[in-house]
Write a protein that holds these residues in place. Structure first.
Motif, PDB file in Angstrom:
ATOM      1  N   PHE A 122      13.536   7.243  -1.986  1.00 21.53           N
ATOM      2  CA  PHE A 122      13.296   8.678  -2.069  1.00 21.53           C
ATOM      3  C   PHE A 122      14.233   9.439  -1.134  1.00 21.53           C
ATOM      4  N   ILE A 123      14.363   8.985   0.110  1.00 22.54           N
ATOM      5  CA  ILE A 123      15.242   9.643   1.079  1.00 22.54           C
ATOM      6  C   ILE A 123      16.696   9.575   0.626  1.00 22.54           C
ATOM      7  N   GLU A 124      17.102   8.427   0.083  1.00 20.41           N
ATOM      8  CA  GLU A 124      18.475   8.297  -0.402  1.00 20.41           C
ATOM      9  C   GLU A 124      18.725   9.202  -1.604  1.00 20.41           C
ATOM     10  N   GLN A 125      17.718   9.369  -2.430  1.00 21.00           N
ATOM     11  CA  GLN A 125      17.855  10.220  -3.619  1.00 21.00           C
ATOM     12  C   GLN A 125      18.107  11.670  -3.237  1.00 21.00           C
ATOM     13  N   VAL A 126      17.435  12.143  -2.189  1.00 23.32           N
ATOM     14  CA  VAL A 126      17.591  13.544  -1.789  1.00 23.32           C
ATOM     15  C   VAL A 126      18.633  13.712  -0.686  1.00 23.32           C
ATOM     16  N   ASN A 127      19.297  12.598  -0.293  1.00 24.47           N
ATOM     17  CA  ASN A 127      20.427  12.636   0.629  1.00 24.47           C
ATOM     18  C   ASN A 127      20.050  13.225   1.994  1.00 24.47           C
ATOM     19  N   LEU A 128      18.963  12.727   2.570  1.00 24.30           N
ATOM     20  CA  LEU A 128      18.534  13.166   3.890  1.00 24.30           C
ATOM     21  C   LEU A 128      18.646  12.012   4.880  1.00 24.30           C
ATOM     22  N   LYS A 129      18.285  12.280   6.108  1.00 23.18           N
ATOM     23  CA  LYS A 129      18.246  11.244   7.156  1.00 23.18           C
ATOM     24  C   LYS A 129      16.792  11.018   7.559  1.00 23.18           C
ATOM     25  N   ALA A 130      16.477   9.769   7.900  1.00 23.14           N
ATOM     26  CA  ALA A 130      15.086   9.466   8.245  1.00 23.14           C
ATOM     27  C   ALA A 130      15.004   8.293   9.194  1.00 23.14           C
ATOM     28  N   LEU A 131      13.859   8.225   9.852  1.00 23.23           N
ATOM     29  CA  LEU A 131      13.544   7.113  10.746  1.00 23.23           C
ATOM     30  C   LEU A 131      12.110   6.701  10.480  1.00 23.23           C
ATOM     31  N   PHE A 132      11.936   5.485   9.938  1.00 21.41           N
ATOM     32  CA  PHE A 132      10.605   4.938   9.667  1.00 21.41           C
ATOM     33  C   PHE A 132      10.239   3.962  10.782  1.00 21.41           C
ATOM     34  N   ILE A 133       9.003   3.998  11.216  1.00 19.72           N
ATOM     35  CA  ILE A 133       8.488   3.002  12.151  1.00 19.72           C
ATOM     36  C   ILE A 133       7.305   2.325  11.472  1.00 19.72           C
ATOM     37  N   THR A 134       7.409   1.021  11.266  1.00 18.25           N
ATOM     38  CA  THR A 134       6.369   0.278  10.558  1.00 18.25           C
ATOM     39  C   THR A 134       5.225  -0.072  11.509  1.00 18.25           C
TER      40      THR A 134
ATOM     41  N   ASP B  71       4.309  -2.796  12.653  1.00 18.29           N
ATOM     42  CA  ASP B  71       4.653  -3.755  13.707  1.00 18.29           C
ATOM     43  C   ASP B  71       5.745  -3.199  14.632  1.00 18.29           C
ATOM     44  N   LEU B  72       5.971  -1.871  14.550  1.00 15.37           N
ATOM     45  CA  LEU B  72       6.916  -1.129  15.398  1.00 15.37           C
ATOM     46  C   LEU B  72       8.378  -1.469  15.128  1.00 15.37           C
ATOM     47  N   THR B  73       8.660  -1.955  13.923  1.00 13.10           N
ATOM     48  CA  THR B  73      10.040  -2.111  13.485  1.00 13.10           C
ATOM     49  C   THR B  73      10.591  -0.745  13.091  1.00 13.10           C
ATOM     50  N   THR B  74      11.817  -0.464  13.519  1.00 12.09           N
ATOM     51  CA  THR B  74      12.447   0.817  13.208  1.00 12.09           C
ATOM     52  C   THR B  74      13.433   0.654  12.056  1.00 12.09           C
ATOM     53  N   VAL B  75      13.320   1.531  11.060  1.00 10.84           N
ATOM     54  CA  VAL B  75      14.239   1.557   9.920  1.00 10.84           C
ATOM     55  C   VAL B  75      14.924   2.916   9.924  1.00 10.84           C
ATOM     56  N   THR B  76      16.267   2.916   9.982  1.00 13.59           N
ATOM     57  CA  THR B  76      17.009   4.176   9.977  1.00 13.59           C
ATOM     58  C   THR B  76      17.737   4.352   8.647  1.00 13.59           C
ATOM     59  N   LEU B  77      17.802   5.594   8.192  1.00 12.41           N
ATOM     60  CA  LEU B  77      18.384   5.900   6.892  1.00 12.41           C
ATOM     61  C   LEU B  77      19.323   7.108   7.000  1.00 12.41           C
ATOM     62  N   GLY B  78      20.346   7.131   6.150  1.00 14.32           N
ATOM     63  CA  GLY B  78      21.212   8.299   6.053  1.00 14.32           C
ATOM     64  C   GLY B  78      22.205   8.445   7.194  1.00 14.32           C
ATOM     65  N   GLY B  79      22.450   7.351   7.938  1.00 21.33           N
ATOM     66  CA  GLY B  79      23.420   7.440   9.024  1.00 21.33           C
ATOM     67  C   GLY B  79      22.873   8.110  10.270  1.00 21.33           C
ATOM     68  N   ILE B  80      21.566   8.155  10.431  1.00 23.17           N
ATOM     69  CA  ILE B  80      20.954   8.774  11.598  1.00 23.17           C
ATOM     70  C   ILE B  80      21.335   7.997  12.866  1.00 23.17           C
ATOM     71  N   ASP B  81      21.722   8.716  13.909  1.00 19.79           N
ATOM     72  CA  ASP B  81      22.037   8.094  15.203  1.00 19.79           C
ATOM     73  C   ASP B  81      20.866   8.269  16.142  1.00 19.79           C
ATOM     74  N   ILE B  82      20.406   7.169  16.728  1.00 24.79           N
ATOM     75  CA  ILE B  82      19.253   7.231  17.632  1.00 24.79           C
ATOM     76  C   ILE B  82      19.582   6.567  18.953  1.00 24.79           C
ATOM     77  N   GLU B  83      18.892   7.026  19.985  1.00 24.32           N
ATOM     78  CA  GLU B  83      18.939   6.379  21.296  1.00 24.32           C
ATOM     79  C   GLU B  83      17.534   5.890  21.612  1.00 24.32           C
ATOM     80  N   SER B  84      17.409   4.686  22.099  1.00 22.85           N
ATOM     81  CA  SER B  84      16.089   4.136  22.444  1.00 22.85           C
ATOM     82  C   SER B  84      15.741   4.473  23.890  1.00 22.85           C
TER      83      SER B  84
END
Length: 298
Positions: free
Chosen positions: A271-283, A285-298
């Motif tokens: 869905f995020i790729e379809q609308v060409n946005l950036k996102a950060l999912f946290i599952t 179990d606290l796994t991080t999934v980044t989408l759309g080339g989002i840059d993050i600092e921990s």
């Protein structure tokens, strides 16, 4: 210059980068920005019997003229409902009330609406030419996934003359221009378990970020249920604990963070790729999934 007020069940903080010569203009702009929140809340609140939303939805099978403060967020909510084939549905209000999400945040007064259990977004008809709302059957509309973002966007519009500003409504925000340092705004994303901590930081300029999380509100009736409800099953998804979306506008980020959370990681990614946005999912179990080339600092 910074001010804080309470609107829409959250603390709204607005910060503007301004010199002394601009102080009067900034104060007036802040007043207009907060007024945008007041107008959207008066139009879209599910918790106030005298709001435009609640007054309008008392009229069934009758075209009712509505203001832009209600029409525009409802129109966008219906568009997202179409895109997700009803997984995102603004008529989820009855299910939320049944689960105990029915108290006004200021008065703690509970509301009780009893409507058609079979209602869906398809029972809402908007006429763009006449700006009317038509309900085919009784239902409860909840605009919690779009109204706050819409208010943030209206407030941000009032601040465009300034080199930098942030409109922050409980962690959902629009960051305009640059911070006082001359760099992009550094925005922290709340840790879903240790809520006093920041799990990741992102940099924004002229963008919005909104987060949907299972940790925000829990049902007083079913503690395992949070406020993000699948309209079909009437249950909460638990694959993710947090979903942050970055978009050009806050209403878009607000709605798509909820829609992605409901969709789960696999379909939310598509869905995020379809609308060409950036996102950060946290599952969960606290796994991080980044989408759309989002840059993050921990």
């Amino acid at each position: 210059m910074k001010r804080t007020k309470l609107f829409m069940d959250t603390t709204v903080e607005i910060q503007v980068i301004t010199g002394r010569a601009q102080d009067i203009a900034a104060a007036a702009a802040l007043d207009r920005a907060f007024e945008a929140f007041r107008k959207v809340e008066q139009a879209c609140s599910r918790f106030s019997p005298d709001s435009e939303l609640m007054q309008t939805t008392q009229q069934i099978q009758t075209p009712v003229p509505v203001s832009p403060f209600l029409f525009e967020p409802l129109k966008f909510a219906l568009e997202v409902a179409e895109w997700t084939d009803g997984l995102f549905d603004p008529t989820v209000g009855q299910a939320l009330e049944d689960l105990g999400f029915n108290e006004h945040y200021l008065t703690q007064q509970a509301i009780h609406n009893f409507t058609s259990a079979s209602a869906s977004y398809r029972d809402i008809v908007l006429d763009e030419e006449k700006h009317t709302l038509y309900l085919q059957k009784p239902l409860v509309i909840d605009l919690g996934a779009v109204a706050k973002g819409f208010a943030i966007d209206l407030a941000a519009h009032e601040l465009q003359a300034f080199d930098g500003f942030v409109v922050n409504a409980g962690g959902d925000l629009y960051a305009g221009g640059l911070a006082e340092t001359g760099s992009k705004w550094k925005i922290g994303i709340q840790h879903p378990v240790h809520q006093e901590q920041i799990i990741h930081t992102v940099e924004l300029s002229n963008e919005a970020i909104c987060t949907s999380g299972s940790y925000e509100r829990r049902s007083s009736i079913h503690p395992e249920t949070h406020h993000i409800i699948d309209p079909g099953s009437k249950q909460s998804p638990h694959e993710m604990v947090s979903c942050s979306v970055i978009a050009p506008y806050a209403m878009m980020a607000d709605a798509f963070s909820t829609a992605s959370f409901l969709s789960g990681v696999k379909h939310g990614t598509a869905f995020i790729e379809q609308v060409n946005l950036k996102a950060l999912f946290i599952t969960s179990d606290l796994t991080t999934v980044t989408l759309g080339g989002i840059d993050i600092e921990s």
